[in-house]
Design a protein around this motif. Structure first.
Motif, PDB file in Angstrom:
ATOM      1  N   GLU A   1      43.950  55.212  33.655  1.00 17.26           N
ATOM      2  CA  GLU A   1      45.370  55.514  33.768  1.00 17.26           C
ATOM      3  C   GLU A   1      45.730  55.923  35.199  1.00 17.26           C
ATOM      4  O   GLU A   1      45.158  56.863  35.756  1.00 17.26           O
ATOM      5  N   GLY A   2      46.629  55.183  35.806  1.00 20.31           N
ATOM      6  CA  GLY A   2      47.093  55.497  37.157  1.00 20.31           C
ATOM      7  C   GLY A   2      46.181  55.038  38.281  1.00 20.31           C
ATOM      8  O   GLY A   2      46.493  55.242  39.458  1.00 20.31           O
ATOM      9  N   ALA A   3      45.058  54.418  37.928  1.00 21.17           N
ATOM     10  CA  ALA A   3      44.108  54.000  38.968  1.00 21.17           C
ATOM     11  C   ALA A   3      44.561  52.696  39.624  1.00 21.17           C
ATOM     12  O   ALA A   3      44.972  51.760  38.954  1.00 21.17           O
ATOM     13  N   GLU A   4      44.474  52.654  40.939  1.00 18.37           N
ATOM     14  CA  GLU A   4      44.760  51.421  41.669  1.00 18.37           C
ATOM     15  C   GLU A   4      43.530  50.524  41.753  1.00 18.37           C
ATOM     16  O   GLU A   4      43.639  49.303  41.831  1.00 18.37           O
ATOM     17  N   VAL A   5      42.355  51.152  41.766  1.00 18.88           N
ATOM     18  CA  VAL A   5      41.097  50.432  41.962  1.00 18.88           C
ATOM     19  C   VAL A   5      40.089  50.883  40.918  1.00 18.88           C
ATOM     20  O   VAL A   5      40.021  52.066  40.564  1.00 18.88           O
ATOM     21  N   VAL A   6      39.308  49.931  40.416  1.00 19.54           N
ATOM     22  CA  VAL A   6      38.174  50.234  39.543  1.00 19.54           C
ATOM     23  C   VAL A   6      36.895  49.800  40.255  1.00 19.54           C
ATOM     24  O   VAL A   6      36.798  48.673  40.746  1.00 19.54           O
ATOM     25  N   ILE A   7      35.938  50.707  40.315  1.00 20.73           N
ATOM     26  CA  ILE A   7      34.620  50.414  40.881  1.00 20.73           C
ATOM     27  C   ILE A   7      33.616  50.470  39.737  1.00 20.73           C
ATOM     28  O   ILE A   7      33.475  51.504  39.073  1.00 20.73           O
ATOM     29  N   ASN A   8      32.925  49.375  39.494  1.00 19.64           N
ATOM     30  CA  ASN A   8      31.991  49.297  38.363  1.00 19.64           C
ATOM     31  C   ASN A   8      30.554  49.224  38.890  1.00 19.64           C
ATOM     32  O   ASN A   8      30.134  48.209  39.424  1.00 19.64           O
ATOM     33  N   VAL A   9      29.816  50.321  38.722  1.00 16.09           N
ATOM     34  CA  VAL A   9      28.408  50.358  39.144  1.00 16.09           C
ATOM     35  C   VAL A   9      27.496  50.643  37.949  1.00 16.09           C
ATOM     36  O   VAL A   9      26.383  51.135  38.111  1.00 16.09           O
ATOM     37  N   THR A  10      27.966  50.306  36.752  1.00 15.57           N
ATOM     38  CA  THR A  10      27.146  50.521  35.563  1.00 15.57           C
ATOM     39  C   THR A  10      25.988  49.530  35.524  1.00 15.57           C
ATOM     40  O   THR A  10      26.008  48.493  36.178  1.00 15.57           O
ATOM     41  N   ASN A  11      24.995  49.869  34.717  1.00 19.84           N
ATOM     42  CA  ASN A  11      23.817  49.025  34.588  1.00 19.84           C
ATOM     43  C   ASN A  11      23.469  48.855  33.120  1.00 19.84           C
ATOM     44  O   ASN A  11      23.703  49.753  32.309  1.00 19.84           O
ATOM     45  N   SER A  12      22.898  47.721  32.805  1.00 14.03           N
ATOM     46  CA  SER A  12      22.417  47.483  31.447  1.00 14.03           C
ATOM     47  C   SER A  12      21.235  48.398  31.157  1.00 14.03           C
ATOM     48  O   SER A  12      20.414  48.665  32.047  1.00 14.03           O
ATOM     49  N   PRO A  13      21.112  48.890  29.914  1.00  9.43           N
ATOM     50  CA  PRO A  13      19.963  49.740  29.586  1.00  9.43           C
ATOM     51  C   PRO A  13      18.642  48.986  29.547  1.00  9.43           C
ATOM     52  O   PRO A  13      17.579  49.606  29.554  1.00  9.43           O
ATOM     53  N   THR A  14      18.688  47.651  29.524  1.00  8.76           N
ATOM     54  CA  THR A  14      17.455  46.854  29.510  1.00  8.76           C
ATOM     55  C   THR A  14      17.577  45.718  30.507  1.00  8.76           C
ATOM     56  O   THR A  14      18.676  45.349  30.933  1.00  8.76           O
ATOM     57  N   PHE A  15      16.432  45.147  30.889  1.00 11.83           N
ATOM     58  CA  PHE A  15      16.415  44.008  31.803  1.00 11.83           C
ATOM     59  C   PHE A  15      16.165  42.693  31.071  1.00 11.83           C
ATOM     60  O   PHE A  15      16.003  41.656  31.711  1.00 11.83           O
ATOM     61  N   ASP A  16      16.134  42.717  29.753  1.00 14.09           N
ATOM     62  CA  ASP A  16      15.799  41.525  28.980  1.00 14.09           C
ATOM     63  C   ASP A  16      17.077  40.778  28.577  1.00 14.09           C
ATOM     64  O   ASP A  16      18.164  41.021  29.116  1.00 14.09           O
ATOM     65  N   GLU A  17      16.932  39.878  27.619  1.00 11.66           N
ATOM     66  CA  GLU A  17      18.048  39.021  27.218  1.00 11.66           C
ATOM     67  C   GLU A  17      19.247  39.814  26.708  1.00 11.66           C
ATOM     68  O   GLU A  17      20.395  39.350  26.790  1.00 11.66           O
TER      69      GLU A  17
ATOM     70  N   ALA B   1      46.324  48.770  32.487  1.00 13.46           N
ATOM     71  CA  ALA B   1      46.611  49.923  33.343  1.00 13.46           C
ATOM     72  C   ALA B   1      47.286  49.525  34.659  1.00 13.46           C
ATOM     73  O   ALA B   1      47.693  50.407  35.429  1.00 13.46           O
ATOM     74  N   GLY B   2      47.374  48.232  34.932  1.00 10.95           N
ATOM     75  CA  GLY B   2      47.981  47.791  36.185  1.00 10.95           C
ATOM     76  C   GLY B   2      47.077  47.941  37.400  1.00 10.95           C
ATOM     77  O   GLY B   2      47.557  48.059  38.533  1.00 10.95           O
ATOM     78  N   VAL B   3      45.762  47.928  37.162  1.00  9.11           N
ATOM     79  CA  VAL B   3      44.797  48.033  38.258  1.00  9.11           C
ATOM     80  C   VAL B   3      44.968  46.846  39.204  1.00  9.11           C
ATOM     81  O   VAL B   3      45.134  45.704  38.762  1.00  9.11           O
ATOM     82  N   ARG B   4      44.894  47.107  40.521  1.00  5.41           N
ATOM     83  CA  ARG B   4      45.144  46.058  41.507  1.00  5.41           C
ATOM     84  C   ARG B   4      43.878  45.527  42.179  1.00  5.41           C
ATOM     85  O   ARG B   4      43.941  44.581  42.963  1.00  5.41           O
ATOM     86  N   HIS B   5      42.719  46.116  41.867  1.00  2.00           N
ATOM     87  CA  HIS B   5      41.486  45.707  42.561  1.00  2.00           C
ATOM     88  C   HIS B   5      40.295  46.130  41.701  1.00  2.00           C
ATOM     89  O   HIS B   5      40.147  47.302  41.365  1.00  2.00           O
ATOM     90  N   GLN B   6      39.462  45.164  41.333  1.00  2.26           N
ATOM     91  CA  GLN B   6      38.239  45.444  40.577  1.00  2.26           C
ATOM     92  C   GLN B   6      37.041  45.157  41.489  1.00  2.26           C
ATOM     93  O   GLN B   6      36.938  44.071  42.075  1.00  2.26           O
ATOM     94  N   VAL B   7      36.142  46.117  41.596  1.00  5.30           N
ATOM     95  CA  VAL B   7      34.959  46.000  42.459  1.00  5.30           C
ATOM     96  C   VAL B   7      33.711  46.146  41.597  1.00  5.30           C
ATOM     97  O   VAL B   7      33.634  47.059  40.762  1.00  5.30           O
ATOM     98  N   ILE B   8      32.724  45.267  41.785  1.00  3.75           N
ATOM     99  CA  ILE B   8      31.446  45.445  41.103  1.00  3.75           C
ATOM    100  C   ILE B   8      30.305  45.402  42.116  1.00  3.75           C
ATOM    101  O   ILE B   8      30.412  44.805  43.190  1.00  3.75           O
ATOM    102  N   LEU B   9      29.211  46.051  41.746  1.00  9.40           N
ATOM    103  CA  LEU B   9      27.976  45.992  42.521  1.00  9.40           C
ATOM    104  C   LEU B   9      27.051  44.972  41.870  1.00  9.40           C
ATOM    105  O   LEU B   9      26.769  45.058  40.675  1.00  9.40           O
ATOM    106  N   SER B  10      26.589  43.994  42.656  1.00  7.51           N
ATOM    107  CA  SER B  10      25.695  42.967  42.139  1.00  7.51           C
ATOM    108  C   SER B  10      24.468  42.858  43.056  1.00  7.51           C
ATOM    109  O   SER B  10      24.146  43.799  43.788  1.00  7.51           O
ATOM    110  N   ILE B  11      23.787  41.726  43.024  1.00  8.80           N
ATOM    111  CA  ILE B  11      22.480  41.577  43.668  1.00  8.80           C
ATOM    112  C   ILE B  11      22.485  40.345  44.574  1.00  8.80           C
ATOM    113  O   ILE B  11      22.927  39.264  44.161  1.00  8.80           O
TER     114      ILE B  11
END
Length: 246
Positions: A49-65, A85-95
């Motif tokens: 709510e009210g966020a302009e940007v979302v930063i997603n640095v979550t990780n899967s609990p497993t590395f398998d399928e 929510a009207g977010v204007r920018h989504q950021v993710i961390l990848s590899i």
């Protein structure tokens, strides 16, 4: 600026929150401990709510399928909540090189996450980083016993988490890239070499043996994990970081 940091209580997320706060931004950590469940969507609307940007640095609990379903569900839920929510920018961390290693389930899952973000309704940025300094001990533990650590000769270009955090904050507080920022450490090692450097720095008398069948990274025989010429090289060297960590 108000930013929601998904995974904001973890190793990277908590540092992102702290750095954003120190810079004068309003950074809201979102995680199971704050009442947010990415897989069910519970708490997402309140967190964004009210966020302009979302930063997603979550990780899967497993590395398998199972990681495929985690990133599919979590990314779809986050994109939908962001649109509401009207977010204007989504950021993710990848590899770095994630789309070049389809033989690894986890890398296929992260590629899926990137694809969903690109196809989503919101301008976006993808920060691709190489392997973390902080994960070297974990990688070694996968194939170790009391006397030996077995590691393949896979080439890697590791980076400090602090340098990743700096890049995430920079990208998130600027206009969306609608593309990828690649970041890597300044030095390239063979993974078995990195193991020997680590054992020596820790005064660990175990032997590091080159074994090209050992561990998850044994499936990578080329330079897929090495950053290309377009990558931004971070300043922190692994040997210096190890000395400071001691």
């Amino acid at each position: 600026m108000k930013l929601a940091v998904i995974g904001g209580t973890g190793m990277i997320g908590s540092r992102v929150v702290r750095k954003l706060t120190e810079a004068g931004h309003e950074a809201v950590p979102a995680a199971p401990s704050t009442g947010v469940d990415l897989l069910t969507g519970k708490g997402l609307d309140q967190a964004l709510e009210g966020a302009e940007v979302v930063i997603n640095v979550t990780n899967s609990p497993t590395f398998d399928e199972a990681s495929l379903e985690f990133f599919r569900t979590s990314m779809n839920n986050l994109l939908a909540a962001g649109e509401r929510a009207g977010v204007r920018h989504q950021v993710i961390l990848s590899i770095v090189g994630v789309d070049q290693v389809p033989q690894l389930d986890y890398y296929r899952a992260k590629t899926l996450q990137e694809d969903l973000l690109r196809q989503g309704p919101t301008p976006y940025s993808i920060v691709r980083a190489t392997q973390f300094f902080e994960f070297v001990d974990a990688v070694m533990s996968w194939t170790a016993d009391d006397s030996t650590v077995r590691l393949p000769a896979t080439r890697v270009q590791p980076i400090a988490v602090a340098d990743i955090v700096d890049t995430i904050v920079e990208v998130a507080t600027n206009p969306p890239l609608d593309g990828i920022r690649n970041i890597a450490g300044p030095d390239v090692f063979r993974l078995d070499e990195l193991g020997r450097i680590t054992l020596a720095a820790q005064h660990d008398d175990r032997t590091c043996v080159t074994d090209d069948k050992a561990g998850m990274f044994a499936a990578i025989t080329g330079d897929e994990l090495i950053a290309g010429s377009d990558a931004h090289l971070a300043p922190t060297h692994y040997r210096d970081w190890m000395q400071q960590a001691r």
